[in-house]
Design a protein around this motif. Structure first.
Motif, PDB file in Angstrom:
ATOM      1  N   VAL A 105      41.608  35.625  48.557  1.00 13.69           N
ATOM      2  CA  VAL A 105      41.373  35.221  47.169  1.00 13.69           C
ATOM      3  C   VAL A 105      41.382  36.467  46.280  1.00 13.69           C
ATOM      4  CG1 VAL A 105      39.723  34.130  45.601  1.00 13.69           C
ATOM      5  CG2 VAL A 105      40.004  33.260  47.926  1.00 13.69           C
ATOM      6  N   PHE A 106      42.092  36.378  45.138  1.00 14.35           N
ATOM      7  CA  PHE A 106      42.127  37.497  44.196  1.00 14.35           C
ATOM      8  C   PHE A 106      40.883  37.434  43.312  1.00 14.35           C
ATOM      9  CE2 PHE A 106      43.271  39.242  40.015  1.00 14.35           C
ATOM     10  CZ  PHE A 106      43.501  40.543  40.406  1.00 14.35           C
ATOM     11  N   TYR A 107      40.155  38.551  43.231  1.00 13.61           N
ATOM     12  CA  TYR A 107      38.943  38.627  42.408  1.00 13.61           C
ATOM     13  C   TYR A 107      38.738  40.067  41.949  1.00 13.61           C
ATOM     14  CZ  TYR A 107      36.688  40.612  46.533  1.00 13.61           C
ATOM     15  OH  TYR A 107      36.369  41.409  47.597  1.00 13.61           O
ATOM     16  N   GLN A 108      37.825  40.247  41.017  1.00  9.33           N
ATOM     17  CA  GLN A 108      37.444  41.575  40.543  1.00  9.33           C
ATOM     18  C   GLN A 108      35.941  41.730  40.699  1.00  9.33           C
ATOM     19  OE1 GLN A 108      38.833  41.384  36.504  1.00  9.33           O
ATOM     20  NE2 GLN A 108      40.841  42.196  37.035  1.00  9.33           N
ATOM     21  N   LYS A 109      35.510  42.941  41.127  1.00 11.71           N
ATOM     22  CA  LYS A 109      34.087  43.212  41.333  1.00 11.71           C
ATOM     23  C   LYS A 109      33.481  43.859  40.092  1.00 11.71           C
ATOM     24  CE  LYS A 109      34.816  44.638  46.130  1.00 11.71           C
ATOM     25  NZ  LYS A 109      34.633  45.747  47.055  1.00 11.71           N
ATOM     26  N   GLN A 110      32.210  43.534  39.825  1.00 15.65           N
ATOM     27  CA  GLN A 110      31.401  44.202  38.809  1.00 15.65           C
ATOM     28  C   GLN A 110      32.155  44.394  37.489  1.00 15.65           C
ATOM     29  OE1 GLN A 110      28.198  44.746  39.402  1.00 15.65           O
ATOM     30  NE2 GLN A 110      28.389  44.027  41.498  1.00 15.65           N
ATOM     31  N   VAL A 118      27.335  42.538  32.939  1.00 14.78           N
ATOM     32  CA  VAL A 118      28.269  42.759  34.047  1.00 14.78           C
ATOM     33  C   VAL A 118      28.087  41.633  35.049  1.00 14.78           C
ATOM     34  CG1 VAL A 118      28.901  44.318  35.928  1.00 14.78           C
ATOM     35  CG2 VAL A 118      28.173  45.253  33.742  1.00 14.78           C
ATOM     36  N   VAL A 119      29.196  41.016  35.432  1.00 17.95           N
ATOM     37  CA  VAL A 119      29.141  39.940  36.429  1.00 17.95           C
ATOM     38  C   VAL A 119      29.548  40.498  37.785  1.00 17.95           C
ATOM     39  CG1 VAL A 119      29.570  38.113  34.755  1.00 17.95           C
ATOM     40  CG2 VAL A 119      31.487  39.161  35.913  1.00 17.95           C
ATOM     41  N   ASP A 120      29.038  39.885  38.852  1.00 15.76           N
ATOM     42  CA  ASP A 120      29.331  40.369  40.201  1.00 15.76           C
ATOM     43  C   ASP A 120      30.790  40.140  40.580  1.00 15.76           C
ATOM     44  OD1 ASP A 120      26.748  41.269  40.601  1.00 15.76           O
ATOM     45  OD2 ASP A 120      26.083  39.356  41.402  1.00 15.76           O
ATOM     46  N   ILE A 121      31.290  38.936  40.357  1.00 18.16           N
ATOM     47  CA  ILE A 121      32.676  38.613  40.726  1.00 18.16           C
ATOM     48  C   ILE A 121      33.322  37.817  39.601  1.00 18.16           C
ATOM     49  CG2 ILE A 121      34.157  37.366  42.346  1.00 18.16           C
ATOM     50  CD1 ILE A 121      32.040  37.830  44.477  1.00 18.16           C
ATOM     51  N   LEU A 122      34.563  38.177  39.281  1.00 17.60           N
ATOM     52  CA  LEU A 122      35.335  37.451  38.283  1.00 17.60           C
ATOM     53  C   LEU A 122      36.626  36.983  38.936  1.00 17.60           C
ATOM     54  CD1 LEU A 122      35.977  36.616  35.307  1.00 17.60           C
ATOM     55  CD2 LEU A 122      37.051  38.852  35.075  1.00 17.60           C
TER      56      LEU A 122
END
Length: 136
Positions: A105-110, A118-122
């Protein structure tokens, strides 16, 4: 050595025009540092004079000022943007990261969002945010 001997006038002896002080501090709602800069005197001089006159603001009044709110918002934006990505997430975050990597799964951290937090995962494709609370 006393300040007077050094040729520096002590904070309680500096002349400050009360009308200007009232205009800048009370009416314009500038803070003591801004007033000191405007009047060309030291911060301690202004602070002492305000205390002597009993014009100290409450914290609630100072913090509700729109100028103050904007300053704090700008500081928060700078902090969020300059904050490096966390290198050592907690165990629960790491477990979720590993699972998402295994699933491809494609995601972005912090990720900072809206310059507010700031969110943990986007998940950018789905406009989805995942917040992980380690103790809960």
């Amino acid at each position: 050595m006393r300040r007077a001997r050094l040729g520096i006038e002590p904070a309680n002896k500096v002349f400050i025009d009360t009308d200007q002080l009232r205009r800048l501090y009370v009416k314009n709602k500038n803070n003591a540092r801004q007033v000191a800069q405007e009047l060309g005197v030291s911060y301690n001089s202004v602070k002492n004079r305000l205390q002597k006159l009993g014009w100290a603001r409450s914290t609630k009044e100072s913090c509700s000022n729109p100028k103050f709110k904007e300053q704090m918002r700008q500081i928060r934006i700078k902090t969020l943007i300059s904050k490096p990505v966390l290198e050592s997430p907690n165990r629960l975050e790491q477990a979720v990261y590993n699972t998402l990597d295994e699933l491809g799964v494609f995601y972005q951290k912090q990720v900072p969002l809206f310059n507010k937090f700031v969110v943990d995962i986007l998940f950018p494709q789905n406009n989805l945010v995942l917040e992980i609370f380690g103790r809960y």
